[in-house]
Design a protein around this motif. Structure first.
Motif, PDB file in Angstrom:
ATOM      1  N   ILE A 113       0.851  -1.188   0.000  1.00  0.00           N
ATOM      2  CA  ILE A 113       0.000   0.000   0.000  1.00  0.00           C
ATOM      3  C   ILE A 113       0.887   1.238   0.000  1.00  0.00           C
ATOM      4  O   ILE A 113       1.685   1.444   0.911  1.00  0.00           O
ATOM      5  CB  ILE A 113      -0.943  -0.002   1.222  1.00  0.00           C
ATOM      6  CG1 ILE A 113      -1.777  -1.293   1.209  1.00  0.00           C
ATOM      7  CG2 ILE A 113      -1.854   1.224   1.214  1.00  0.00           C
ATOM      8  CD1 ILE A 113      -2.326  -1.665   2.564  1.00  0.00           C
ATOM      9  N   ILE A 114       0.739   2.029  -1.039  1.00  0.00           N
ATOM     10  CA  ILE A 114       1.570   3.226  -1.182  1.00  0.00           C
ATOM     11  C   ILE A 114       0.686   4.463  -1.103  1.00  0.00           C
ATOM     12  O   ILE A 114      -0.226   4.632  -1.909  1.00  0.00           O
ATOM     13  CB  ILE A 114       2.328   3.212  -2.532  1.00  0.00           C
ATOM     14  CG1 ILE A 114       3.194   1.944  -2.636  1.00  0.00           C
ATOM     15  CG2 ILE A 114       3.183   4.470  -2.689  1.00  0.00           C
ATOM     16  CD1 ILE A 114       3.871   1.771  -3.981  1.00  0.00           C
ATOM     17  N   GLY A 115       0.916   5.293  -0.113  1.00  0.00           N
ATOM     18  CA  GLY A 115       0.154   6.537   0.028  1.00  0.00           C
ATOM     19  C   GLY A 115       0.884   7.676  -0.662  1.00  0.00           C
ATOM     20  O   GLY A 115       2.110   7.754  -0.603  1.00  0.00           O
ATOM     21  N   ILE A 116       0.133   8.519  -1.343  1.00  0.00           N
ATOM     22  CA  ILE A 116       0.723   9.701  -1.973  1.00  0.00           C
ATOM     23  C   ILE A 116      -0.053  10.907  -1.482  1.00  0.00           C
ATOM     24  O   ILE A 116      -1.249  11.018  -1.718  1.00  0.00           O
ATOM     25  CB  ILE A 116       0.610   9.647  -3.516  1.00  0.00           C
ATOM     26  CG1 ILE A 116       1.130   8.313  -4.053  1.00  0.00           C
ATOM     27  CG2 ILE A 116       1.346  10.820  -4.158  1.00  0.00           C
ATOM     28  CD1 ILE A 116       0.980   8.163  -5.563  1.00  0.00           C
ATOM     29  N   LEU A 146      -2.382   2.129  -4.647  1.00  0.00           N
ATOM     30  CA  LEU A 146      -1.980   3.529  -4.473  1.00  0.00           C
ATOM     31  C   LEU A 146      -3.138   4.297  -3.869  1.00  0.00           C
ATOM     32  O   LEU A 146      -4.270   4.147  -4.307  1.00  0.00           O
ATOM     33  CB  LEU A 146      -1.656   4.171  -5.830  1.00  0.00           C
ATOM     34  CG  LEU A 146      -0.538   3.574  -6.669  1.00  0.00           C
ATOM     35  CD1 LEU A 146      -0.414   4.358  -7.981  1.00  0.00           C
ATOM     36  CD2 LEU A 146       0.777   3.641  -5.910  1.00  0.00           C
ATOM     37  N   VAL A 147      -2.834   5.099  -2.860  1.00  0.00           N
ATOM     38  CA  VAL A 147      -3.881   5.916  -2.264  1.00  0.00           C
ATOM     39  C   VAL A 147      -3.444   7.369  -2.373  1.00  0.00           C
ATOM     40  O   VAL A 147      -2.476   7.780  -1.732  1.00  0.00           O
ATOM     41  CB  VAL A 147      -4.110   5.541  -0.777  1.00  0.00           C
ATOM     42  CG1 VAL A 147      -5.282   6.334  -0.211  1.00  0.00           C
ATOM     43  CG2 VAL A 147      -4.363   4.047  -0.626  1.00  0.00           C
ATOM     44  N   GLU A 148      -4.119   8.118  -3.233  1.00  0.00           N
ATOM     45  CA  GLU A 148      -3.788   9.533  -3.391  1.00  0.00           C
ATOM     46  C   GLU A 148      -4.731  10.370  -2.539  1.00  0.00           C
ATOM     47  O   GLU A 148      -5.942  10.239  -2.629  1.00  0.00           O
ATOM     48  CB  GLU A 148      -3.933   9.966  -4.864  1.00  0.00           C
ATOM     49  CG  GLU A 148      -3.710  11.472  -5.026  1.00  0.00           C
ATOM     50  CD  GLU A 148      -4.061  12.024  -6.412  1.00  0.00           C
ATOM     51  OE1 GLU A 148      -4.105  11.243  -7.389  1.00  0.00           O
ATOM     52  OE2 GLU A 148      -4.293  13.238  -6.501  1.00  0.00           O
ATOM     53  N   THR A 149      -4.163  11.219  -1.669  1.00  0.00           N
ATOM     54  CA  THR A 149      -5.027  12.122  -0.894  1.00  0.00           C
ATOM     55  C   THR A 149      -4.479  13.532  -0.962  1.00  0.00           C
ATOM     56  O   THR A 149      -3.280  13.744  -0.921  1.00  0.00           O
ATOM     57  CB  THR A 149      -5.098  11.749   0.599  1.00  0.00           C
ATOM     58  OG1 THR A 149      -3.795  11.852   1.156  1.00  0.00           O
ATOM     59  CG2 THR A 149      -5.633  10.372   0.818  1.00  0.00           C
ATOM     60  N   VAL A 150      -5.373  14.482  -1.049  1.00  0.00           N
ATOM     61  CA  VAL A 150      -4.968  15.880  -1.053  1.00  0.00           C
ATOM     62  C   VAL A 150      -4.587  16.262   0.370  1.00  0.00           C
ATOM     63  O   VAL A 150      -5.290  15.915   1.317  1.00  0.00           O
ATOM     64  CB  VAL A 150      -6.122  16.789  -1.524  1.00  0.00           C
ATOM     65  CG1 VAL A 150      -5.652  18.226  -1.620  1.00  0.00           C
ATOM     66  CG2 VAL A 150      -6.640  16.328  -2.859  1.00  0.00           C
ATOM     67  N   GLY A 151      -3.480  16.966   0.498  1.00  0.00           N
ATOM     68  CA  GLY A 151      -3.021  17.334   1.837  1.00  0.00           C
ATOM     69  C   GLY A 151      -3.761  18.520   2.384  1.00  0.00           C
ATOM     70  O   GLY A 151      -3.383  19.653   2.173  1.00  0.00           O
ATOM     71  N   VAL A 152      -4.836  18.264   3.104  1.00  0.00           N
ATOM     72  CA  VAL A 152      -5.592  19.388   3.645  1.00  0.00           C
ATOM     73  C   VAL A 152      -5.744  19.370   5.158  1.00  0.00           C
ATOM     74  O   VAL A 152      -6.117  20.369   5.734  1.00  0.00           O
ATOM     75  CB  VAL A 152      -7.006  19.506   3.026  1.00  0.00           C
ATOM     76  CG1 VAL A 152      -6.923  20.012   1.603  1.00  0.00           C
ATOM     77  CG2 VAL A 152      -7.743  18.200   3.103  1.00  0.00           C
ATOM     78  N   GLY A 153      -5.487  18.284   5.791  1.00  0.00           N
ATOM     79  CA  GLY A 153      -5.682  18.313   7.239  1.00  0.00           C
ATOM     80  C   GLY A 153      -5.493  16.952   7.879  1.00  0.00           C
ATOM     81  O   GLY A 153      -4.835  16.073   7.332  1.00  0.00           O
ATOM     82  N   GLN A 154      -6.121  16.804   9.045  1.00  0.00           N
ATOM     83  CA  GLN A 154      -5.947  15.597   9.834  1.00  0.00           C
ATOM     84  C   GLN A 154      -6.449  14.361   9.087  1.00  0.00           C
ATOM     85  O   GLN A 154      -5.868  13.285   9.186  1.00  0.00           O
ATOM     86  CB  GLN A 154      -6.697  15.737  11.165  1.00  0.00           C
ATOM     87  CG  GLN A 154      -6.505  14.579  12.130  1.00  0.00           C
ATOM     88  CD  GLN A 154      -5.038  14.341  12.447  1.00  0.00           C
ATOM     89  OE1 GLN A 154      -4.277  15.274  12.671  1.00  0.00           O
ATOM     90  NE2 GLN A 154      -4.616  13.081  12.445  1.00  0.00           N
TER      91      GLN A 154
END
Ligand SMILES: Nc1nc2c(ncn2[C@@H]2O[C@H](COP(=O)(O)OP(=O)(O)OP(=O)(O)O)[C@@H](O)[C@H]2O)c(=O)[nH]1
Ligand SMILES: [Mg+2]
Length: 312
Positions: free
Chosen positions: A46-49, A141-149
């Protein structure tokens, strides 16, 4: 449910899509399903981006997908956007970068937004990862926008976390949230074709030098994704981190830590659900509130009163 679980285990995409809808809607049937597929998980890497909006996460994800597809590995992608109400099969505008892969049966892409996930986006994402893992994806792959907790919680589920930075933004790494720095296994300084990339790289390294010594010192890689430069370095960094995890039983320890968090979170959710499903008597609640306003009751005693009448 048994049938759906079996279909997922054969890698059936439609079954997986249905199952993800179940977890997004927090349907009661999901529990049985997840229990049935759980023994078949744990194989996917599992790769987080994560990173600021527009830092190039999707563009990078697209290249990473290519890389694993060339090795004939099966890839799953979950694009999480806590700020977006959209979910489901709809491919968001910026996901179009990955759209050519959507036609490849070796790639399964799913978007998740906040509206579609009753009961918490990070929980729904974790369960979606479980489903993709069970369906036999070698890499998720898990892409998440960096916005908070919320995205910090989401990437905590990844074995390897990439934090994408760019030279833009002027004051560079100082603006990063503390939580984000701590979860990085690999810093990707993307858009290294832009001015200031060297400075960003220097700043990240300086910050790492100042941090207390960590068991894994995050790697720093510069990429020019549009020019396909630096990507081999990135792939080998991901391999290096994976090898690190697999050595000396670290992966097992990591999975144990994750399982602990997961159980605690589930217990918490279940307690909450049970409590609130029993405190549905508005009239009773109203009475308590009136007493509190009159100061004949305080909120602490009211909470105790509620709990006394509840079966856990
Ligand atoms: N100059 C330059 N531009 C890049 C590079 N990588 C990506 N981009 C561009 O940056 C823009 C944003 O890329 P995305 O991949 O959509 O970024 P993202 O982080 O997924 O964006 P969100 O999902 O909206 O948060 C696009 O126009 C890309 O073409 C790079 O290495 N150099
Ligand atoms: Mg994106």
């Amino acid at each position: 449910m048994k049938e759906l679980a079996e279909k997922i285990l054969t890698g059936d995409r439609r079954a997986a899509a249905r199952a993800i809808s179940l977890v997004e809607n927090n349907e009661p049937e999901k529990q049985e399903l997840l229990s049935q597929i759980y023994p078949h998980t744990g194989k996917a890497h599992i790769i987080g981006i994560t990173g600021a909006p527009g830092s190039g996460k999707s563009t990078l994800a697209d290249r990473i997908i290519d890389h694993y597809r060339k090795q004939e590995l099966q890839v799953g992608v979950i694009a999480v956007d806590p700020t977006s109400p959209f979910t489901g099969g709809a491919i968001l505008g910026d996901r179009i970068r990955m759209q050519e892969h959507a036609l490849d049966p070796g790639v399964f892409i799913r978007s998740m937004g906040s509206r579609g996930s009753l009961g918490g986006l990070s929980r729904a994402t974790r369960e979606a990862i479980t489903i993709l893992d069970a369906m036999g994806r070698d890499v998720v792959l898990v892409e998440t926008v960096g916005v908070g907790q919320s995205e910090v919680d989401i990437v905590k589920m990844a074995d390897t976390t990439l934090v994408v930075l760019t030279p833009a933004g002027g004051d560079g790494v100082q603006t990063l949230k503390a939580g984000i720095m701590e979860i990085a296994d690999i810093f990707v300084v993307n858009k290294a074709d832009m001015d200031g990339a060297d400075r960003t790289i220097r700043e990240v390294n300086m910050m790492l030098d100042l941090s207390p010594s960590l068991p894994w010192r995050p790697l720093v890689v510069a990429t020019k994704t549009l020019q396909n430069e630096g990507l081999e370095d990135l792939y080998s960094s991901i391999r290096e981190h994976r090898a690190y995890l697999e050595a000396e039983g670290r992966l097992r320890e990591f999975r144990k830590k994750k399982a602990r968090l997961e159980i605690l979170e589930l217990v918490e959710h279940k307690i909450k659900d049970r409590v609130w499903s029993q405190v549905h008597d508005e009239a009773y609640f109203e009475k308590l509130l009136e007493q509190i306003l009159k100061k004949t009751l305080d909120p602490y005693s009211a909470a105790d009163q509620i709990l006394e009448n509840i079966k856990l």
